[in-house]
Scaffold this active site. Structure first.
Site, mmCIF file in Angstrom:
data_model
loop_
_atom_site.group_PDB
_atom_site.id
_atom_site.type_symbol
_atom_site.label_atom_id
_atom_site.label_comp_id
_atom_site.label_asym_id
_atom_site.label_seq_id
_atom_site.Cartn_x
_atom_site.Cartn_y
_atom_site.Cartn_z
ATOM 1 N N LYS A 159 30.637 40.015 38.259
ATOM 2 C CA LYS A 159 29.449 40.627 38.950
ATOM 3 C C LYS A 159 29.456 42.149 38.207
ATOM 4 O O LYS A 159 30.468 42.770 38.091
ATOM 5 C CB LYS A 159 29.347 40.718 40.350
ATOM 6 C CG LYS A 159 28.885 39.398 41.051
ATOM 7 C CD LYS A 159 28.635 39.610 42.445
ATOM 8 C CE LYS A 159 29.594 40.337 43.194
ATOM 9 N NZ LYS A 159 29.060 40.438 44.808
ATOM 10 N N LYS B 253 40.696 41.851 50.654
ATOM 11 C CA LYS B 253 40.810 43.313 50.561
ATOM 12 C C LYS B 253 42.239 43.740 51.263
ATOM 13 O O LYS B 253 42.781 44.730 50.820
ATOM 14 C CB LYS B 253 39.681 44.002 51.491
ATOM 15 C CG LYS B 253 38.263 43.904 50.589
ATOM 16 C CD LYS B 253 37.387 44.785 51.505
ATOM 17 C CE LYS B 253 35.816 44.682 50.616
ATOM 18 N NZ LYS B 253 35.102 45.513 51.399
ATOM 19 N N LYS C 103 29.970 48.746 40.391
ATOM 20 C CA LYS C 103 30.095 50.465 40.329
ATOM 21 C C LYS C 103 31.573 50.986 39.960
ATOM 22 O O LYS C 103 31.597 51.883 39.393
ATOM 23 C CB LYS C 103 29.257 50.831 41.601
ATOM 24 C CG LYS C 103 29.268 52.501 41.380
ATOM 25 C CD LYS C 103 28.406 53.012 42.686
ATOM 26 C CE LYS C 103 27.011 52.525 42.798
ATOM 27 N NZ LYS C 103 26.184 52.765 43.884
#
Length: 365
Positions: free
Chosen positions: A231, A151, A234
């Site tokens: 995966k 990140k 969203k």
């Protein structure tokens, strides 16, 4: 008669079954039985308020949450909004997402009478314990965590909050002296940090915190319908990649129909060579409660186009009552706020005396 599975995929299938069995055994080893037989057991888990979950969230975690609330007498589920603001948030959007997540959890089967469901920021003890534990945690230990590496590269080093949020995760767990935490494989290292911090605190200030154990979910990971090597997410920019729990039957049918497969019409389970079809088989197995072998056997004689219709019907059957519940509960904002307020009050009843003991041992009292 053998299952219609490719001969060259048998080794891969056996490995997948073996991995599933190992995960299931690990899960069951830590799973609570009746609380009277296992006094002191407590489960904690949190979920970020990202709005309505998708099918992968439900099958990978939330379905497991529903089962756990009946398996152990002390269970806490938190909507972790403090974690959410490690990334920029629009305040109005964040608030809607918190209520949407609350509605979604209730619609999925979370029952406040059987667990404590609360909003993390409404229990200020989380933040105070996080500060105390942060003072016991080294910077190299946090730099070692893979999610920070990933990140921080995306955010050009990121914020202090992003760097230290694993300590807040540890505080979330330890604040309630939790003994078990449902986690996916990608979260195990963060749970290990909580275990390390518990040991450090106990060694310095005498035993207080149990070292929480992982409850590894046996659920299969659900992949993107447009890129079955990734995966389901969203944040996927491809609209057809993700099935949301509020999708209509037509939405679901379209997304499954457009799912990436291949040019072989037979339905087989071979994640390495046929990831798209194998993802549909995994979804079908998960929503129907069948094994992969049963699903593949039942699909014999179908080509992938017809099989997609079967999968869409199975997904719709599973999602329909959840979707209806979310729509109904979204319109009851006052009720959702009451659920969260009552949950926070119950959580604080547990948190206050534990933090008071921490403050005393550290020397604040």
């Amino acid at each position: 008669m053998a299952l219609p599975v490719r001969t060259n995929s048998v080794k891969g299938l056996l490995f997948s079954i073996q991995k599933y069995k190992v995960a299931k055994r690990l899960f069951c080893a830590g799973k609570c039985t009746d609380d009277k037989e296992t006094p002191g057991r407590r489960i904690f888990s949190g979920i970020q308020p990202t709005g309505v979950p998708h099918l992968g969230n439900y099958l990978g975690a939330l379905e497991n949450w529903v089962g756990l609330q009946d398996a152990c007498g002390s269970v806490l589920y938190s909507i972790v909004d403090l974690h959410a603001i490690t990334m920029p948030q629009d305040p109005a959007h964040l608030r809607r997402n918190i209520l949407d997540m609350t509605a979604s959890l209730l619609a999925c089967g979370i029952r406040p009478a059987h667990c404590i469901l609360f909003q993390q920021s409404q229990v200020s003890e989380h933040a105070e314990l996080s500060w105390i534990l942060g003072c016991l945690t080294s910077m190299p230990r946090l730099r070692h965590l893979p999610q920070w590496k990933m990140k921080s590269k995306q955010k050009n080093e990121g914020s202090v909050g992003l760097f230290t949020y694993p300590v807040l995760q540890a505080a979330d767990i330890l604040l309630y002296r939790s003994t078990h935490v449902p986690v996916g494989e990608d979260q195990v290292q963060h749970l290990e940090l909580a275990q390390d911090v518990a040991r450090i605190f106990n060694n310095r200030y005498r035993d207080l915190f149990p070292e929480p154990r992982a409850l590894l979910s046996a659920s299969r990971k659900i992949k993107s319908l447009r890129d079955p090597t990734s995966k389901m997410s969203k944040s996927d920019p491809q609209r057809l990649a993700t099935i949301h729990l509020t999708d209509t039957p037509d939405d679901i049918a379209l997304k499954v129909r457009k799912a990436v497969t291949d040019f072989t019409s037979e339905v087989t389970f071979d994640p390495e060579r046929r990831p798209g079809v194998s993802n549909l088989v995994a979804i079908h197995a998960a929503v129907s409660g069948q094994s992969v072998e049963e699903v593949v056997w039942g699909a014999r004689g179908l080509d992938t186009a017809r099989y997609k219709e079967v999968v869409a019907d199975a997904v719709n059957h599973k999602v329909a009552p959840i979707r209806e519940g979310i729509v109904r509960l979204r319109a009851e904002g006052g009720y959702l706020e009451t659920v969260l307020a009552e949950g926070a009050a119950r959580a604080r009843e547990l948190a206050v005396p534990i933090l008071a003991e921490v403050r005393k041992r550290v020397g604040f009292l």
